[in-house]
Design an enzyme around this catalytic site. Structure first.
Site, PDB file in Angstrom:
ATOM      1  CB  THR A 118      -0.888   0.009   1.267  1.00  0.00           C
ATOM      2  OG1 THR A 118      -1.442   1.314   1.429  1.00  0.00           O
ATOM      3  CG2 THR A 118      -0.095  -0.293   2.526  1.00  0.00           C
ATOM      4  CE1 TYR A 142      -3.529  -2.051   5.066  1.00  0.00           C
ATOM      5  CE2 TYR A 142      -3.420   0.218   4.298  1.00  0.00           C
ATOM      6  CZ  TYR A 142      -3.531  -1.130   4.032  1.00  0.00           C
ATOM      7  OH  TYR A 142      -3.639  -1.564   2.743  1.00  0.00           O
TER       8      TYR A 142
END
Ligand code: UDP
Length: 327
Positions: A118, A142
Site C-alpha cells: 500500500t 496499517y
C-alpha cells in the site's frame, strides 16, 4: 499444463477481481480466505478454501495438496482508522500471517510471490509524485504492518530463491465493469461512502478534515480502478514467470483528486445527479494530506497498460455496483 496459483484473500474486493482475471487467462486458481470480509459468491473461478492464515497446519495441508507455481498474497485487514484502534489485529493478520505463508513457500519450494502492499507505507511524502525509492515512513499501524511484511519478504528473498513483485496500491475503487463483483464489505472508503450518500443509504457524506495543506483543504489521493489493479497482478506474475528480478512497484494513475473533487463527481448529473448533504468534519487519525503515485516503474517493468484511467469511470462502476446491492 496450466499454472496453479494460490490467492490469499481471493474472496475479497480486490482479490475477487484478480481471481476472475486469472481464471479468464486460463490459470488454475485456489483461493484461501477466512471470509471475514470476503464472500464465497465473489469467487468466480477455481476452488475456495475457507481458512485463516493464522492456521499454519491447515496452510501446510493446502500447500501439500496443491503444487503452486506462485502465490498472490492479499489477505489482510486494510482500514486505517481501525488499525489505529486495533493495532495488534493488524500486526497479527497482516504481518505475522505473512510469515506463516512464507514458511509454507519455503518448505514447499514456491518461489514466486505477488504481494499486496500500500501507498500507506510512504506516510506523509513530500514528493508530488511519490517514487518507489522515497523514504518509507508510515503514519498508522496499517501502513507499518504492510511495511514490516515487505521487509520480511525482502529478507527472506535474499536468503532463498524467492522472487517477488510488491505492488503498492494507491486508492483502489470501482467495480467489475459488467457488474458481477464489487466491494462487499461495509463501506469505509470515500467513493463507496459518497455513492451510499447519493443512494440515500446514508444521510450525508462527512469530509474528514478541511484544513490540510492542499488547494481546497481536503485530502488528495490517487484513485485507481480495481480492474487495472487486478491486471497489474497478472502482469507481475508474467514478469516473474519470464524470469524477472524482484521489484517493488507503485500501482496508481499518477493523478491526485481531493475529497471535494471526488464528491463533486459523484454528485454530477452524468453520474448520480443527486445533491446529497456534505458536512465538514475533523481529520481522521492516521490520514496523510496528499499521496499521488509516480508510475514510471510499473509501466516500464511490468508493461502495465491501464484501461480505466478515469475518475468518472471508477465512480460510475462503483455506483452501479452499489445500486445492484440495493436490489
Ligand atoms: N474520506 C472522507 N470521508 C469519508 C471517507 C474518506 O473525507 O467518508 C477521506 C479520507 O479522510 C481521505 C480520503 O477520503 O482523505 C480517502 O480515504 P479512504 O478511506 O477512501 O482511503 P485511505 O486513503 O484511507 O486508504
Amino acid at each position: 499444463m496450466s499454472r496453479k496459483i494460490l490467492v490469499t484473500g481471493g474472496a475479497g474486493y480486490i482479490g475477487s477481481h484478480i481471481v476472475r482475471q486469472l481464471g479468464e487467462y486460463g490459470y488454475d486458481v485456489v483461493v484461501y480466505d477466512n471470509c471475514s470480509t470476503g464472500i464465497p459468491q465473489a469467487v468466480l473461478y477455481g476452488e475456495l478454501i475457507i481458512g485463516d492464515l493464522s492456521d499454519i497446519n491447515r496452510l501446510y495441508q493446502v500447500f501439500g495438496k496443491h503444487q503452486f507455481d506462485a502465490v498472490v498474497h492479499l489477505a489482510a485487514r486494510l482500514v486505517v482508522p481501525e488499525s489505529v484502534a486495533y493495532p495488534l489485529d493488524y500486526y497479527s493478520n497482516n504481518t505475522c500471517n505473512t510469515i506463516n505463508l512464507l514458511h509454507c513457500c519455503n518448505v514447499m519450494g514456491v518461489d514466486k510471490l505477488i504481494f499486496s502492499s500500500t501507498a500507506a507505507v510512504y506516510g506523509e511524502s513530500n514528493q508530488n509524485f511519490v517514487t518507489e525509492d522515497a523514504p518509507t515512513s508510515p503514519i498508522n499501524p496499517y501502513g507499518r504492518s504492510k511495511l514490516m511484511s515487505e521487509l520480511i519478504i525482502q529478507d527472506y528473498a535474499r536468503a532463498s530463491t524467492l522472487r517477488y513483485v510488491i505492488l503498492r496500491y494507491f486508492n483502489v475503487g470501482g467495480a467489475d465493469p459488467v457488474g458481477r463483483i464489487g466491494q462487499n464489505s461495509r463501506a469505509t472508503h470515500l467513493i463507496a461512502n459518497a455513492c451510499n450518500a447519493a443512494l440515500k443509504r446514508q444521510s450525508e457524506l462527512k469530509i474528514f478534515g478541511t484544513d490540510f495543506p492542499t488547494p481546497d483543504g481536503t485530502g488528495i489521493r490517487d484513485y485507481v480502478h480495481v480492474e487495472d489493479v487486478a491486471t497489474a497482478h497478472i502482469d507481475g506474475l508474467r514478469y516473474l514467470e519470464d524470469g524477472g528480478n524482484s521489484e517493488v512497484v507503485n500501482c496508481g494513475y499518477g493523478e491526485g483528486y481531493s475529497v471535494r473533487q471526488v464528491v463533486e463527481r459523484v454528485k454530477a448529473k452524468a453520474i448520480s445527479g443527486v445533491d446529497f448533504p456534505v458536512i465538514n468534519g475533523d481529520r481522521r487519525d492516521g490520514d496523510p494530506a496528499s499521496v499521488t503515485a509516480s508510475i514510471q516503474k510499473i509501466k516500464k517493468m511490468l508493461s502495465w497498460q491501464p484501461k480505466y484511467n478515469n475518475l468518472d469511470a471508477i465512480i460510475s462502476s462503483a455506483l452501479a455496483w452499489e445500486k445492484r446491492k440495493l436490489k
